[in-house]
Design a protein around this motif. Structure first.
Motif, short mmCIF file in Angstrom:
data_model
loop_
_atom_site.label_atom_id
_atom_site.label_comp_id
_atom_site.label_asym_id
_atom_site.label_seq_id
_atom_site.Cartn_x
_atom_site.Cartn_y
_atom_site.Cartn_z
N MET A 1 0.85 -1.20 0.00
CA MET A 1 0.00 0.00 0.00
C MET A 1 0.89 1.25 0.00
N PRO A 2 0.63 2.21 -0.90
CA PRO A 2 1.45 3.42 -0.95
C PRO A 2 1.38 4.20 0.36
N VAL A 3 2.43 4.96 0.62
CA VAL A 3 2.46 5.80 1.83
C VAL A 3 1.45 6.93 1.66
N SER A 4 0.58 7.10 2.65
CA SER A 4 -0.43 8.14 2.57
C SER A 4 0.21 9.52 2.69
N THR A 5 -0.50 10.51 2.21
CA THR A 5 -0.01 11.89 2.30
C THR A 5 0.18 12.30 3.76
N ALA A 6 -0.75 11.89 4.62
CA ALA A 6 -0.66 12.25 6.04
C ALA A 6 0.59 11.65 6.68
N SER A 11 6.11 12.16 8.76
CA SER A 11 7.53 11.80 8.74
C SER A 11 8.39 13.01 8.39
N LEU A 12 7.89 13.85 7.49
CA LEU A 12 8.61 15.07 7.14
C LEU A 12 8.78 15.96 8.36
N ARG A 13 7.70 16.15 9.12
CA ARG A 13 7.79 16.99 10.32
C ARG A 13 8.74 16.37 11.35
N ALA A 14 8.67 15.05 11.52
CA ALA A 14 9.55 14.38 12.47
C ALA A 14 11.01 14.53 12.07
N THR A 15 11.28 14.40 10.77
CA THR A 15 12.65 14.55 10.29
C THR A 15 13.16 15.96 10.54
N CYS A 16 12.30 16.95 10.35
CA CYS A 16 12.69 18.33 10.64
C CYS A 16 13.03 18.50 12.12
N LEU A 197 7.31 2.50 -1.15
CA LEU A 197 7.57 3.63 -2.04
C LEU A 197 7.90 3.10 -3.43
N ALA A 198 7.17 3.54 -4.42
CA ALA A 198 7.39 3.05 -5.78
C ALA A 198 8.75 3.51 -6.28
N PRO A 199 9.68 2.58 -6.55
CA PRO A 199 11.00 3.00 -7.01
C PRO A 199 10.93 3.58 -8.41
N VAL A 200 11.70 4.65 -8.61
CA VAL A 200 11.80 5.26 -9.93
C VAL A 200 12.74 4.43 -10.77
N GLN A 201 12.45 4.30 -12.07
CA GLN A 201 13.35 3.56 -12.94
C GLN A 201 14.72 4.20 -12.91
N ASP A 202 15.72 3.41 -12.64
CA ASP A 202 17.07 3.91 -12.48
C ASP A 202 17.89 3.55 -13.69
N SER A 203 19.08 4.11 -13.78
CA SER A 203 19.98 3.78 -14.87
C SER A 203 21.02 2.82 -14.39
N GLY A 204 21.64 2.10 -15.32
CA GLY A 204 22.75 1.22 -14.97
C GLY A 204 22.31 0.12 -14.05
N GLU A 205 23.16 -0.10 -13.01
CA GLU A 205 22.94 -1.23 -12.13
C GLU A 205 21.81 -0.99 -11.14
N GLY A 206 21.31 0.25 -11.07
CA GLY A 206 20.24 0.54 -10.14
C GLY A 206 18.97 -0.22 -10.44
N GLU A 207 18.77 -0.71 -11.70
CA GLU A 207 17.55 -1.40 -12.07
C GLU A 207 17.39 -2.73 -11.34
N LYS A 208 18.52 -3.35 -10.95
CA LYS A 208 18.43 -4.62 -10.24
C LYS A 208 18.58 -4.43 -8.74
N ALA A 209 18.54 -3.17 -8.28
CA ALA A 209 18.83 -2.89 -6.88
C ALA A 209 17.81 -3.50 -5.94
N SER A 210 16.54 -3.52 -6.36
CA SER A 210 15.50 -3.96 -5.44
C SER A 210 15.67 -5.41 -5.02
N SER A 211 16.42 -6.20 -5.79
CA SER A 211 16.61 -7.61 -5.46
C SER A 211 17.88 -7.85 -4.65
N GLU A 212 18.64 -6.79 -4.39
CA GLU A 212 19.91 -6.93 -3.69
C GLU A 212 19.72 -6.83 -2.19
#
Length: 413
Positions: A1-6, A11-16, A197-212
């Protein structure tokens, strides 16, 4: 399930808040460094040596921060980091009060270790939050660190002016940070939310990163030329951002005859200028683009450092501090922002940046301490301008992404 806006904004406020906490704690501790020096009777070379030994703490935590965060999550990693930092503050305080250089140095090692894990974790979280909210927010988040440092510097100046005992200052600070930061990290993104978080298509070796596995992701990041060059740029600029923490107060006290309180106020002025630029950075970046903006601010820092080092009057030195603060504002946040396109690779890439940037923290303090022994604290700051020239050259490695939607970004663009 995608991360909700709330959840993303929580998390943004907590990080700040965590950035404010680390900035406040660091500045409030360093504002009393002249008192620690006087209690222990330290020379510039001795301070530099102690800081070099202390940097071993960061050497243990920074290179492993990416795998640690990926394995146990940012919440646990952040709490462990702040706990180690707080214990180090207490240990350093006991050492300073009991005139024990050995105990004070042990405290500095713990401070550096905790700061390394705490700081690297919040930098990784900032990159992940940016992916969650789908807009560039890292420079503004980083501005909260400067806000915290500004508050800590002002508190330090007030504490010194009122004669607050060093022990009460440091032990109270440790407890405050444990409570405030320990609570805030509870709102960080969970491991499950990061995975969603939906990963953005990456270049090079980043495309196989999700399986590492975590260590595999770090190896991939180290093989990415652009990641390493951006990290080198941040390292080259990092010394000018970190040098005020250790040396600006001492430079103003010994070089321009400031009191401890006045030197803390000068440090607060540096932080104010840095904070203003970081808050203004989204508009500046949209107008100028990241590479040009970085070159302009880095050039301002070179001029400012030379003014602080050689100004014949403290008024010109204050103008130099302003330019120095402006120039120190954006190297680190824009570097993190550039490496935070793909949520899967963000921890590994930011870990590489943090590790390489650590070179500035490892080499800078002892080198400046040795130079200061011969030419004085403020004159030694002129040497900080040298690596900034390399940062100006490498600024072109940061992509100019004006007009590109956050969801359309590809690493390497």
């Amino acid at each position: 399930m995608p991360v909700s806006t709330a959840r993303a904004h929580a998390s943004l406020r907590a990080t700040c808040v965590v950035y404010v906490c680390l900035g406040f704690g660091t500045s409030a501790w360093l504002s009393r460094l002249p008192d620690v020096r006087d209690n222990l009777g330290l020379t510039p070379a001795t301070i530099g040596t102690m800081l070099l030994i202390a940097s071993l703490g960061s050497l243990l935590t920074l290179p492993t921060s990416g795998p640690i965060v990926t394995t146990i999550g940012a919440r646990a990693s952040g709490r462990i980091g702040v706990a180690i930092w707080a214990m180090g503050i207490g240990c350093a305080g006991v050492g300073a009060l009991n005139v024990s250089i050995l105990l004070a140095t042990a405290g500095l090692v713990m401070i550096a270790a905790g700061n390394g894990l705490w700081g690297a974790t919040m930098n990784i979280e900032a990159g992940l939050v940016q992916a969650a909210v789908r807009r560039t927010v890292v420079p503004v988040i980083q501005a909260m660190y400067a806000v915290g440092m500004l508050g800590g510097a002002l508190l330090g100046a007030l504490a010194a002016q009122l004669g607050l005992p060093l022990g009460a200052h440091l032990f109270g600070l440790a407890v405050l940070e444990l409570i405030a930061c320990g609570s805030a990290v509870g709102f960080y993104l969970t491991k499950e939310e990061v995975a969603a978080l939906a990963p953005v298509q990456d270049s090079g070796e980043g495309e196989k990163a999700s399986s590492e596995k975590p260590k595999g992701l770090t190896r991939i990041a180290w093989r990415e030329k652009q990641t390493v060059l951006i990290a080198l740029m941040v390292m080259s600029a990092g010394l000018m951002e970190g040098a005020p923490n250790d040396w600006l107060n001492l430079s103003m006290v010994d070089g321009y005859g400031y009191s401890t309180a006045a030197a803390s106020a000068a440090f607060a002025f540096f932080l104010l200028m840095m904070t203003i630029v970081r808050f203004a950075s989204p508009r500046l970046e949209a107008r100028l683009g990241s590479p040009r903006l970085l070159r302009i601010t880095f050039s301002a820092a070179v001029v400012g450092l030379l003014l602080v080092a050689f100004a014949p009057h403290h008024g010109l030195a204050l103008a130099g501090i302003a330019l120095w603060g402006i120039g120190s504002a954006l190297g680190f946040p824009l570097g993190i922002s550039a490496l935070s396109v793909d949520p899967v690779m963000t921890p590994a890439r930011v870990s590489v940046l943090s590790t390489v940037n650590y070179g500035a923290a490892l080499i800078g303090p002892p080198l400046l301490g040795l130079i200061a022994d011969h030419v004085g604290y403020h004159r030694a700051l002129a040497f900080v301008a040298v690596p900034v020239l390399l940062a100006i050259v490498l600024a072109g490695q940061v992509p100019d992404r004006r007009g590109i939607k956050r969801t359309d970004l590809v690493f390497g663009d």
